[in-house]
Write a protein that holds these residues in place. Sequence first.
Motif, PDB file in Angstrom:
ATOM      1  N   VAL A   1       5.745 -10.935  -1.318  1.00 13.10           N
ATOM      2  CA  VAL A   1       5.453  -9.997  -2.494  1.00 13.10           C
ATOM      3  C   VAL A   1       5.274 -10.172  -3.786  1.00 13.10           C
ATOM      4  O   VAL A   1       3.802  -9.652  -4.805  1.00 13.10           O
ATOM      5  CB  VAL A   1       6.866  -8.575  -2.542  1.00 13.10           C
ATOM      6  CG1 VAL A   1       6.642  -7.377  -3.888  1.00 13.10           C
ATOM      7  CG2 VAL A   1       7.168  -7.798  -1.588  1.00 13.10           C
ATOM      8  N   HIS A   2       5.960 -11.413  -4.111  1.00 13.74           N
ATOM      9  CA  HIS A   2       6.328 -12.229  -5.669  1.00 13.74           C
ATOM     10  C   HIS A   2       4.925 -12.675  -5.942  1.00 13.74           C
ATOM     11  O   HIS A   2       4.279 -12.500  -6.739  1.00 13.74           O
ATOM     12  CB  HIS A   2       7.486 -12.962  -5.745  1.00 13.74           C
ATOM     13  CG  HIS A   2       7.001 -13.332  -7.333  1.00 13.74           C
ATOM     14  ND1 HIS A   2       8.105 -13.154  -7.399  1.00 13.74           N
ATOM     15  CD2 HIS A   2       6.304 -14.249  -7.713  1.00 13.74           C
ATOM     16  CE1 HIS A   2       7.963 -13.418  -8.769  1.00 13.74           C
ATOM     17  NE2 HIS A   2       7.657 -15.037  -8.641  1.00 13.74           N
ATOM     18  N   ASP A   3       4.235 -13.613  -4.803  1.00 12.41           N
ATOM     19  CA  ASP A   3       2.405 -13.934  -4.809  1.00 12.41           C
ATOM     20  C   ASP A   3       1.521 -13.088  -5.355  1.00 12.41           C
ATOM     21  O   ASP A   3       0.282 -12.706  -5.690  1.00 12.41           O
ATOM     22  CB  ASP A   3       2.805 -15.183  -3.948  1.00 12.41           C
ATOM     23  CG  ASP A   3       3.549 -15.974  -4.277  1.00 12.41           C
ATOM     24  OD1 ASP A   3       3.773 -16.293  -4.747  1.00 12.41           O
ATOM     25  OD2 ASP A   3       3.282 -16.457  -2.611  1.00 12.41           O
ATOM     26  N   ARG A   4       1.999 -11.666  -4.954  1.00 10.50           N
ATOM     27  CA  ARG A   4       0.892 -10.914  -4.266  1.00 10.50           C
ATOM     28  C   ARG A   4       0.833  -9.964  -6.156  1.00 10.50           C
ATOM     29  O   ARG A   4       0.206  -8.709  -5.984  1.00 10.50           O
ATOM     30  CB  ARG A   4       0.876  -9.808  -3.592  1.00 10.50           C
ATOM     31  CG  ARG A   4       0.957 -10.560  -2.078  1.00 10.50           C
ATOM     32  CD  ARG A   4       0.165 -10.667  -1.721  1.00 10.50           C
ATOM     33  NE  ARG A   4       0.101 -11.101  -0.618  1.00 10.50           N
ATOM     34  CZ  ARG A   4       0.559 -12.078   0.173  1.00 10.50           C
ATOM     35  NH1 ARG A   4       0.054 -13.294  -0.094  1.00 10.50           N
ATOM     36  NH2 ARG A   4      -0.120 -12.466   1.797  1.00 10.50           N
ATOM     37  N   LEU A   5       1.758 -10.137  -7.362  1.00 11.90           N
ATOM     38  CA  LEU A   5       1.701  -9.555  -8.398  1.00 11.90           C
ATOM     39  C   LEU A   5       1.407 -10.397  -9.430  1.00 11.90           C
ATOM     40  O   LEU A   5       2.088 -11.548  -9.233  1.00 11.90           O
ATOM     41  CB  LEU A   5       3.720  -8.371  -8.621  1.00 11.90           C
ATOM     42  CG  LEU A   5       3.725  -8.288  -7.112  1.00 11.90           C
ATOM     43  CD1 LEU A   5       5.473  -8.008  -7.566  1.00 11.90           C
ATOM     44  CD2 LEU A   5       2.799  -6.550  -6.764  1.00 11.90           C
TER      45      LEU A   5
ATOM     46  N   ASP B   1       1.444 -11.227 -13.387  1.00 15.09           N
ATOM     47  CA  ASP B   1       3.057 -11.353 -14.292  1.00 15.09           C
ATOM     48  C   ASP B   1       3.647 -10.249 -14.258  1.00 15.09           C
ATOM     49  O   ASP B   1       4.767 -10.688 -14.537  1.00 15.09           O
ATOM     50  CB  ASP B   1       2.599 -12.752 -15.391  1.00 15.09           C
ATOM     51  CG  ASP B   1       1.808 -13.771 -15.080  1.00 15.09           C
ATOM     52  OD1 ASP B   1       1.786 -13.963 -13.581  1.00 15.09           O
ATOM     53  OD2 ASP B   1       0.769 -14.363 -15.880  1.00 15.09           O
ATOM     54  N   ALA B   2       3.180  -9.470 -14.645  1.00 15.08           N
ATOM     55  CA  ALA B   2       3.825  -7.920 -15.966  1.00 15.08           C
ATOM     56  C   ALA B   2       4.195  -7.251 -14.975  1.00 15.08           C
ATOM     57  O   ALA B   2       5.972  -7.353 -14.633  1.00 15.08           O
ATOM     58  CB  ALA B   2       2.722  -7.676 -16.103  1.00 15.08           C
ATOM     59  N   SER B   3       3.982  -7.712 -13.611  1.00 15.44           N
ATOM     60  CA  SER B   3       4.760  -6.748 -12.518  1.00 15.44           C
ATOM     61  C   SER B   3       5.534  -7.871 -11.485  1.00 15.44           C
ATOM     62  O   SER B   3       6.741  -7.198 -11.278  1.00 15.44           O
ATOM     63  CB  SER B   3       4.142  -6.721 -11.367  1.00 15.44           C
ATOM     64  OG  SER B   3       2.334  -5.001 -11.588  1.00 15.44           O
ATOM     65  N   ARG B   4       5.285  -9.001 -12.163  1.00 12.02           N
ATOM     66  CA  ARG B   4       6.537  -9.491 -11.640  1.00 12.02           C
ATOM     67  C   ARG B   4       8.485  -9.680 -12.453  1.00 12.02           C
ATOM     68  O   ARG B   4       9.292  -9.319 -12.346  1.00 12.02           O
ATOM     69  CB  ARG B   4       6.504 -11.425 -11.423  1.00 12.02           C
ATOM     70  CG  ARG B   4       5.251 -11.593  -9.849  1.00 12.02           C
ATOM     71  CD  ARG B   4       5.061 -12.540  -9.830  1.00 12.02           C
ATOM     72  NE  ARG B   4       4.164 -13.620 -11.010  1.00 12.02           N
ATOM     73  CZ  ARG B   4       3.269 -13.880 -10.271  1.00 12.02           C
ATOM     74  NH1 ARG B   4       3.044 -13.454 -10.030  1.00 12.02           N
ATOM     75  NH2 ARG B   4       2.766 -14.142 -11.294  1.00 12.02           N
ATOM     76  N   ALA B   5       7.318  -9.910 -13.507  1.00 11.39           N
ATOM     77  CA  ALA B   5       8.461  -9.716 -14.647  1.00 11.39           C
ATOM     78  C   ALA B   5       9.451  -8.118 -14.552  1.00 11.39           C
ATOM     79  O   ALA B   5      10.851  -8.089 -14.737  1.00 11.39           O
ATOM     80  CB  ALA B   5       7.653  -9.392 -16.255  1.00 11.39           C
TER      81      ALA B   5
ATOM     82  N   GLN C   1      -1.226  -2.377  -6.865  1.00 11.54           N
ATOM     83  CA  GLN C   1      -0.839  -1.093  -6.374  1.00 11.54           C
ATOM     84  C   GLN C   1      -0.062  -0.966  -5.272  1.00 11.54           C
ATOM     85  O   GLN C   1       1.087   0.157  -4.891  1.00 11.54           O
ATOM     86  CB  GLN C   1      -1.571   0.347  -6.920  1.00 11.54           C
ATOM     87  CG  GLN C   1      -2.021  -0.487  -9.041  1.00 11.54           C
ATOM     88  CD  GLN C   1      -3.266   0.707  -9.440  1.00 11.54           C
ATOM     89  OE1 GLN C   1      -4.431   1.130  -8.561  1.00 11.54           O
ATOM     90  NE2 GLN C   1      -3.632   0.239 -10.419  1.00 11.54           N
ATOM     91  N   ARG C   2      -0.889  -1.063  -4.032  1.00 11.26           N
ATOM     92  CA  ARG C   2      -0.020  -1.444  -2.836  1.00 11.26           C
ATOM     93  C   ARG C   2       0.682  -2.236  -2.629  1.00 11.26           C
ATOM     94  O   ARG C   2       1.349  -1.277  -2.432  1.00 11.26           O
ATOM     95  CB  ARG C   2      -1.671  -1.354  -1.854  1.00 11.26           C
ATOM     96  CG  ARG C   2      -2.484  -0.183  -1.594  1.00 11.26           C
ATOM     97  CD  ARG C   2      -3.376  -1.020  -0.811  1.00 11.26           C
ATOM     98  NE  ARG C   2      -5.041  -0.800  -1.834  1.00 11.26           N
ATOM     99  CZ  ARG C   2      -5.753  -0.491  -0.475  1.00 11.26           C
ATOM    100  NH1 ARG C   2      -5.752  -1.541  -0.117  1.00 11.26           N
ATOM    101  NH2 ARG C   2      -7.256   0.093  -0.779  1.00 11.26           N
ATOM    102  N   VAL C   3       1.148  -2.686  -2.867  1.00 11.20           N
ATOM    103  CA  VAL C   3       2.468  -3.699  -3.312  1.00 11.20           C
ATOM    104  C   VAL C   3       3.590  -2.778  -3.905  1.00 11.20           C
ATOM    105  O   VAL C   3       5.022  -2.449  -3.922  1.00 11.20           O
ATOM    106  CB  VAL C   3       2.180  -4.647  -3.319  1.00 11.20           C
ATOM    107  CG1 VAL C   3       3.572  -5.742  -3.388  1.00 11.20           C
ATOM    108  CG2 VAL C   3       1.086  -5.453  -2.190  1.00 11.20           C
ATOM    109  N   LEU C   4       2.878  -2.581  -4.920  1.00 10.72           N
ATOM    110  CA  LEU C   4       4.388  -2.067  -5.658  1.00 10.72           C
ATOM    111  C   LEU C   4       4.251  -0.262  -4.559  1.00 10.72           C
ATOM    112  O   LEU C   4       5.563  -0.026  -4.798  1.00 10.72           O
ATOM    113  CB  LEU C   4       3.440  -1.662  -7.146  1.00 10.72           C
ATOM    114  CG  LEU C   4       3.763  -2.956  -7.976  1.00 10.72           C
ATOM    115  CD1 LEU C   4       2.392  -2.116  -9.174  1.00 10.72           C
ATOM    116  CD2 LEU C   4       4.863  -2.960  -8.230  1.00 10.72           C
ATOM    117  N   LEU C   5       3.407   0.505  -4.671  1.00  9.34           N
ATOM    118  CA  LEU C   5       3.663   1.530  -4.307  1.00  9.34           C
ATOM    119  C   LEU C   5       4.381   1.133  -2.678  1.00  9.34           C
ATOM    120  O   LEU C   5       5.726   2.611  -2.236  1.00  9.34           O
ATOM    121  CB  LEU C   5       2.779   1.741  -3.168  1.00  9.34           C
ATOM    122  CG  LEU C   5       2.830   2.936  -2.411  1.00  9.34           C
ATOM    123  CD1 LEU C   5       3.281   4.952  -3.459  1.00  9.34           C
ATOM    124  CD2 LEU C   5       1.391   4.309  -1.655  1.00  9.34           C
TER     125      LEU C   5
END
Length: 172
Positions: free
Chosen positions: A159-163, A165-169, A137-141
């Motif tokens: 960023v990609h590796d920290r998310l 599957d749903a967030s990457r999509a 969630q911090r990465v998404l923030l």
Amino acid sequence: GLLHVNGLQDGGDTLPELLATPGSRIHLRSADPERAARVVAALVGDAQPEDGWVELDGWDLPAVNSKRRRRLLGYVAADVPVEHGRIARAVRYRRPDLDKPVGPVLAAVGLDEVVAALPKGERTTLRRGGEPLTREQRVLLHLARGLYGKPKLLVLDDVHDRLSDASRARVR
């Protein structure tokens, strides 16, 4: 915006020319993480290249002042801690000159329901690097911060590796 990178030197090698138009997605990969970091630093204007140049919509990114750079560029690094303060302030951090609501950008990254469920919503104070948010969630923030104000260029660094599957999509 139009991104044009040309003539960057790294270790005696000239990196390939890069011309990206609005909507382009470029994935930078390197076997040498330090080399990739140097290219990202040049892209985001943190380092003045010794040779070559980086332009975004005709602006020399390393040479522009920080205020203009924040308007042109959103930069998201995965492991940067979140500053102490309210969620809304964290999103506006890159563009404090804007007074637009942060709700739409939180929704765009999938944090709207998470933030709404917090007792104080967007007014919730983040502590100790971003608590009570999870690492993802911090990465998404940070992604919401990078998107706030609709920059011409958005750079995502590891960023990609920290998310999930749903967030990457969602990011795609």
